[in-house]
Design an enzyme around this catalytic site. Structure first.
Site, mmCIF file in Angstrom:
data_model
loop_
_atom_site.group_PDB
_atom_site.id
_atom_site.type_symbol
_atom_site.label_atom_id
_atom_site.label_comp_id
_atom_site.label_asym_id
_atom_site.label_seq_id
_atom_site.Cartn_x
_atom_site.Cartn_y
_atom_site.Cartn_z
ATOM 1 N N SER A 98 -2.007 44.773 -41.708
ATOM 2 C CA SER A 98 -3.396 44.848 -42.160
ATOM 3 C C SER A 98 -4.290 44.091 -41.187
ATOM 4 O O SER A 98 -3.808 43.459 -40.237
ATOM 5 C CB SER A 98 -3.552 44.252 -43.568
ATOM 6 O OG SER A 98 -3.314 42.852 -43.553
ATOM 7 N N ILE A 113 -6.546 42.445 -38.454
ATOM 8 C CA ILE A 113 -6.622 42.492 -36.993
ATOM 9 C C ILE A 113 -5.386 43.163 -36.402
ATOM 10 O O ILE A 113 -5.490 43.950 -35.451
ATOM 11 C CB ILE A 113 -6.804 41.070 -36.436
ATOM 12 C CG1 ILE A 113 -8.198 40.539 -36.803
ATOM 13 C CG2 ILE A 113 -6.605 41.041 -34.919
ATOM 14 C CD1 ILE A 113 -8.394 39.063 -36.504
ATOM 15 N N TYR A 165 -4.837 24.360 -41.022
ATOM 16 C CA TYR A 165 -4.998 25.659 -40.365
ATOM 17 C C TYR A 165 -5.635 25.482 -38.991
ATOM 18 O O TYR A 165 -5.168 26.040 -37.996
ATOM 19 C CB TYR A 165 -5.849 26.586 -41.237
ATOM 20 C CG TYR A 165 -6.216 27.876 -40.553
ATOM 21 C CD1 TYR A 165 -5.298 28.921 -40.468
ATOM 22 C CD2 TYR A 165 -7.477 28.056 -39.989
ATOM 23 C CE1 TYR A 165 -5.626 30.103 -39.833
ATOM 24 C CE2 TYR A 165 -7.809 29.236 -39.350
ATOM 25 C CZ TYR A 165 -6.883 30.270 -39.272
ATOM 26 O OH TYR A 165 -7.208 31.433 -38.635
#
Length: 256
Positions: free
Chosen positions: A17, A19, A157
């Site tokens: 899904s 990119i 992250y």
């Protein structure tokens, strides 16, 4: 870039899904063969069906279920591609996760989960693939604008994406890479509208959209196709003198 009559062999992780899927379509439009890797077999099968009409004559598209946070499964991915195609021309190390708890709630298991996918998975995919890449091959890694700008409530992250950006700089200078004339670069998206950035709560999605339009200089979400075009550029002959760097696709977000 080494090509045979069927075009390049392109390995894409995180390909079911967003990119990854958009980039798979862009490579297929170039006449390349693509191997999509993801953790969810059903989503991979749906991706294969969605892209089937874009596979050109002489090329092919394949899917392979694997969790790239595990090195044994990375080995399985590389072995599969080499067994079927003989080599790998392009690696797009795109698999990643945003799933990190608030920093004060982060335990060791959460730390390992995001770092194993976003950092360890990228590192070992690249070094396992390198021996099977012909001279002139290309590696593209997905970083994030968060690596430079920081990410509110997303320290872990952001740190993981800064790690892979640093990895691109240093691997591009490694003798094992230079001797093979393989280029390694990063694509660095900003706020891109994908299933991973969507929230189940419509009110939250509305608030996020308002944040995006008020924060991004271009006043909108980025599109996965806009990132995909940069990946294809970095992988091709037009970028033959580009290595160790990044293309930032963020609507100007990191410039403010």
């Amino acid at each position: 870039m080494s090509k045979d009559q069927h075009g390049r062999i392109v390995l894409i992780t995180g390909g079911s899904s967003g990119i990854g899927l958009a980039t798979a379509g862009a490579f297929l439009d170039e006449g390349d063969s693509v191997v999509l890797v993801g953790r969810d077999t059903a989503r991979l099968d749906a991706a294969r069906e969605q892209l089937a009409g874009r596979v050109r004559s002489g090329a092919c598209m394949d899917v392979f279920t694997a969790d790239v946070s595990r090195t044994d499964q990375i080995d399985g991915v590389v072995e599969h591609v080499v067994a079927r195609h003989g080599h790998i021309d392009v690696v797009f190390a795109n698999a990643g996760t945003l799933d990190a708890p608030p920093v004060l709630e982060t335990d060791e298991a959460a730390f390992d989960r995001i770092m194993n996918t976003n950092v360890k998975g990228v590192f070992f995919l690249v070094i396992r693939a390198l021996p099977h890449m012909p001279p002139g091959g290309a590696v593209v890694v997905t970083s994030s604008a968060a690596a430079d700008k920081g990410r509110p409530a997303g320290a872990l992250y952001a740190a993981s994406k800064a790690s892979v950006r640093s990895l691109v700089r240093t691997l591009a200078l490694d003798i094992a890479v230079l001797e093979r004339r393989i280029r390694i670069n990063a694509v660095t998206p900003g706020l891109i509208e994908t299933p991973m950035t969507s929230h189940k709560d419509p009110a939250v999605n509305t608030a996020i959209k308002e944040y995006v339009t008020s924060t991004v200089p271009m006043g909108r979400w980025g599109l996965a196709d806009e990132v995909a075009r940069s990946v294809v550029f970095l992988s091709g002959d037009s970028a033959s003198y580009v290595t160790g760097t990044q293309i930032v696709v963020d609507g100007g977000l990191t410039q403010i």
